[in-house]
Design a protein around this motif. Structure first.
Motif, PDB file in Angstrom:
ATOM      1  N   GLN A  22      -5.449   6.753  -0.127  1.00  0.00           N
ATOM      2  CA  GLN A  22      -3.807   6.806  -0.131  1.00  0.00           C
ATOM      3  C   GLN A  22      -3.632   7.369   1.216  1.00  0.00           C
ATOM      4  O   GLN A  22      -2.369   6.838   1.864  1.00  0.00           O
ATOM      5  CB  GLN A  22      -3.381   7.371  -1.359  1.00  0.00           C
ATOM      6  CG  GLN A  22      -3.755   6.622  -2.557  1.00  0.00           C
ATOM      7  CD  GLN A  22      -3.042   7.195  -3.895  1.00  0.00           C
ATOM      8  OE1 GLN A  22      -2.783   8.424  -3.963  1.00  0.00           O
ATOM      9  NE2 GLN A  22      -3.428   6.644  -5.064  1.00  0.00           N
ATOM     10  N   LYS A  23      -4.116   8.547   1.367  1.00  0.00           N
ATOM     11  CA  LYS A  23      -3.582   9.195   2.543  1.00  0.00           C
ATOM     12  C   LYS A  23      -3.924   8.701   3.893  1.00  0.00           C
ATOM     13  O   LYS A  23      -2.767   8.516   4.635  1.00  0.00           O
ATOM     14  CB  LYS A  23      -4.455  10.494   2.707  1.00  0.00           C
ATOM     15  CG  LYS A  23      -4.211  11.456   3.654  1.00  0.00           C
ATOM     16  CD  LYS A  23      -5.161  12.605   3.813  1.00  0.00           C
ATOM     17  CE  LYS A  23      -4.858  13.555   4.933  1.00  0.00           C
ATOM     18  NZ  LYS A  23      -5.775  14.877   5.048  1.00  0.00           N
ATOM     19  N   ALA A  24      -5.154   7.886   3.777  1.00  0.00           N
ATOM     20  CA  ALA A  24      -5.059   7.103   5.241  1.00  0.00           C
ATOM     21  C   ALA A  24      -4.054   6.082   5.431  1.00  0.00           C
ATOM     22  O   ALA A  24      -3.557   5.539   6.448  1.00  0.00           O
ATOM     23  CB  ALA A  24      -6.598   6.574   5.213  1.00  0.00           C
ATOM     24  N   ALA A  25      -3.569   5.522   4.006  1.00  0.00           N
ATOM     25  CA  ALA A  25      -2.800   4.306   4.130  1.00  0.00           C
ATOM     26  C   ALA A  25      -1.251   4.655   4.197  1.00  0.00           C
ATOM     27  O   ALA A  25      -0.518   3.739   4.684  1.00  0.00           O
ATOM     28  CB  ALA A  25      -3.108   3.369   2.931  1.00  0.00           C
ATOM     29  N   THR A  26      -0.998   5.709   3.735  1.00  0.00           N
ATOM     30  CA  THR A  26       0.529   5.837   3.493  1.00  0.00           C
ATOM     31  C   THR A  26       1.028   7.083   4.427  1.00  0.00           C
ATOM     32  O   THR A  26       2.192   7.469   4.388  1.00  0.00           O
ATOM     33  CB  THR A  26       0.972   6.439   2.060  1.00  0.00           C
ATOM     34  OG1 THR A  26       0.081   7.482   1.737  1.00  0.00           O
ATOM     35  CG2 THR A  26       0.298   5.226   1.131  1.00  0.00           C
ATOM     36  N   THR A  27       0.315   7.878   5.168  1.00  0.00           N
ATOM     37  CA  THR A  27       0.595   9.090   5.904  1.00  0.00           C
ATOM     38  C   THR A  27       0.033   8.947   7.637  1.00  0.00           C
ATOM     39  O   THR A  27      -0.655   7.935   7.718  1.00  0.00           O
ATOM     40  CB  THR A  27       0.193  10.378   5.465  1.00  0.00           C
ATOM     41  OG1 THR A  27      -1.225  10.518   5.524  1.00  0.00           O
ATOM     42  CG2 THR A  27       0.538  10.315   3.784  1.00  0.00           C
ATOM     43  N   MET A  28       0.560   9.758   8.252  1.00  0.00           N
ATOM     44  CA  MET A  28       0.117   9.931   9.628  1.00  0.00           C
ATOM     45  C   MET A  28      -0.632  10.986   9.801  1.00  0.00           C
ATOM     46  O   MET A  28      -0.820  11.244  10.951  1.00  0.00           O
ATOM     47  CB  MET A  28       1.419   9.924  10.418  1.00  0.00           C
ATOM     48  CG  MET A  28       2.462   8.779  10.354  1.00  0.00           C
ATOM     49  SD  MET A  28       1.745   7.383  10.898  1.00  0.00           S
ATOM     50  CE  MET A  28       1.557   7.639  12.519  1.00  0.00           C
ATOM     51  N   ARG A  45       0.835  -1.013   0.233  1.00  0.00           N
ATOM     52  CA  ARG A  45       0.120  -0.118  -0.125  1.00  0.00           C
ATOM     53  C   ARG A  45       1.090   1.359  -0.082  1.00  0.00           C
ATOM     54  O   ARG A  45       0.543   2.400  -0.245  1.00  0.00           O
ATOM     55  CB  ARG A  45      -0.755   0.034   1.265  1.00  0.00           C
ATOM     56  CG  ARG A  45      -1.762  -1.076   1.232  1.00  0.00           C
ATOM     57  CD  ARG A  45      -2.656  -1.201   2.538  1.00  0.00           C
ATOM     58  NE  ARG A  45      -3.748  -2.383   2.526  1.00  0.00           N
ATOM     59  CZ  ARG A  45      -4.600  -2.621   3.475  1.00  0.00           C
ATOM     60  NH1 ARG A  45      -4.639  -2.076   4.241  1.00  0.00           N
ATOM     61  NH2 ARG A  45      -5.158  -3.538   3.265  1.00  0.00           N
ATOM     62  N   SER A  46       2.218   1.205   0.640  1.00  0.00           N
ATOM     63  CA  SER A  46       2.859   2.399   0.437  1.00  0.00           C
ATOM     64  C   SER A  46       3.235   2.827  -1.074  1.00  0.00           C
ATOM     65  O   SER A  46       3.737   4.054  -1.083  1.00  0.00           O
ATOM     66  CB  SER A  46       4.282   1.923   1.311  1.00  0.00           C
ATOM     67  OG  SER A  46       4.939   1.144   0.435  1.00  0.00           O
ATOM     68  N   GLN A  47       2.988   2.134  -1.810  1.00  0.00           N
ATOM     69  CA  GLN A  47       3.443   2.197  -3.218  1.00  0.00           C
ATOM     70  C   GLN A  47       2.257   3.001  -3.902  1.00  0.00           C
ATOM     71  O   GLN A  47       2.416   3.545  -5.138  1.00  0.00           O
ATOM     72  CB  GLN A  47       3.890   1.254  -4.006  1.00  0.00           C
ATOM     73  CG  GLN A  47       5.396   0.368  -3.551  1.00  0.00           C
ATOM     74  CD  GLN A  47       5.541  -0.805  -4.306  1.00  0.00           C
ATOM     75  OE1 GLN A  47       5.433  -0.756  -5.488  1.00  0.00           O
ATOM     76  NE2 GLN A  47       6.052  -1.706  -3.577  1.00  0.00           N
ATOM     77  N   LEU A  48       1.121   2.931  -3.188  1.00  0.00           N
ATOM     78  CA  LEU A  48      -0.001   3.814  -3.810  1.00  0.00           C
ATOM     79  C   LEU A  48       0.066   5.054  -4.391  1.00  0.00           C
ATOM     80  O   LEU A  48      -0.396   5.622  -5.388  1.00  0.00           O
ATOM     81  CB  LEU A  48      -1.212   3.600  -2.889  1.00  0.00           C
ATOM     82  CG  LEU A  48      -1.875   2.401  -2.859  1.00  0.00           C
ATOM     83  CD1 LEU A  48      -2.980   2.479  -1.566  1.00  0.00           C
ATOM     84  CD2 LEU A  48      -2.456   1.424  -3.794  1.00  0.00           C
TER      85      LEU A  48
END
Length: 335
Positions: A80-86, A50-53
């Motif tokens: 994407q925001k929910a999966a890759t950021t804080m 998911r980090s590659q989204l």
């Protein structure tokens, strides 16, 4: 590729592809299909990383900010925001909508077998409607000018109540009773009296009653009597200054707007009733107020009917008359 990974990949692929048409109409604006296509492709190609989204965030259709209207939001970017950021969940969609979307794409292991046999189009449509509702609910809760919260317990205990009592004569439906409890709370009624087979907050049918009352049954004081005649006698003895008014369609009934209701300017405070007030009696959904009870009442009112049906459901007609009583008492007047 592991069996479990392969299962989720194939399952996710089918659900994603059939989901393309569903959100087109539900997510507002012409941007919807393009954006959903991108997020679907993202999840389909990279189900485990998911980090590659963020790789797909540079789609030419959305890299130009001038093409995005003010206030627009992108479900693709929200996931994407929910999966890759804080930085948390996008406030336009909220946590629940994003979670519902991801759960549809990546169902739990225990659900895989049952999902294989479902109609994908139906499941996708159901999921889209759920996402749409959850996103709207989140935006509503985020809006500071929309009031969503009940009064605190302290404010509820200290408030003044109007000298309006509702008496339910053998009402059958627990959902109707619950709805009337909620209306009684909204109108600041002093009490709801139930009789006979009428469901009560602490007796038979309380579960269904609670569903439509939304805890109003825990706020509004109530009493139950085995018969309506007993309830009438109690009111004559304990609330002698209260006027008993039945709601029923009869030859003796008057239009509810042309009748007067005692109790204006008086309040029930800390459970102590004033000398004057109004008791509104509503009857069974089919038979109405008992014909043996009607002669015992002071007045009978009705709501005019302009269609083919003789009357309204009691949960619908009760608030009409209750708010008319409050209007006559000046409850809605600005100070």
């Amino acid at each position: 590729m592991s069996p479990r990974f392969n299962t989720f990949f194939l399952l996710g692929a089918g659900r994603l592809i059939t989901c393309l048409s569903l959100v087109q109409n539900l997510l507002v604006g012409p941007r919807s299909l393009e954006r959903v296509t991108n997020i679907h492709r993202s999840f389909l190609l990279l189900p485990k990383t998911r980090s590659q989204l963020t790789f797909f965030a540079t789609s030419k259709d959305f890299s130009d900010s001038s093409k995005i209207n003010d206030g627009d939001r992108d479900l693709r970017n929200a996931v994407q925001k929910a999966a890759t950021t804080m930085s948390g969940n996008d406030p336009y969609y909220g946590k629940s909508a994003i979670k519902a979307y991801r759960t549809f794409i990546y169902p739990r292991t225990s659900k895989v077998d049952s999902i294989r046999g479902e109609d994908i189009d139906v499941a996708a449509s159901r999921c889209a409607r759920q996402i749409d509702f959850l996103a709207k609910r989140n935006r509503s809760h985020e809006a500071e000018w929309v009031r969503h919260h009940d009064q605190s317990d302290g404010a509820t205990k200290d408030r003044k109540l109007f000298p309006l009592v509702i008496l339910l004569d053998n009402v059958r439906s627990a959902f109707n009773v619950g709805s009337i409890f909620r209306t009684a709370d909204a109108c600041g009624c002093s009490m709801v009296i139930t009789t006979g087979i009428t469901p009560t907050p602490f007796g038979s049918g309380r579960e269904k009653l609670a569903k439509s009352a939304l805890q109003a049954d825990r706020v509004v004081p109530s009493k139950h009597f085995a018969t309506t005649r007993e309830a009438i006698q109690y009111l004559r003895d304990e609330r002698a200054g209260f006027c008993l008014i039945g709601m029923e369609t009869t030859e003796k009934s008057r239009c509810y707007t042309k009748e007067s209701y005692p109790g204006q300017g008086e309040f029930t405070v800390n459970g102590i009733f004033p000398d004057h007030g109004t008791v509104l009696i509503l009857g069974n959904e089919v038979t109405g107020v008992d014909t043996e009870i009607l002669p015992l009442l002071d007045k009978i009112v009705e709501i005019p009917m302009f269609g083919t049906k003789n009357s309204l459901n009691i949960a619908a007609c009760a608030p009409v008359v209750m708010y008319e009583i409050l209007r006559q008492w000046g409850a809605m007047n600005d100070d």
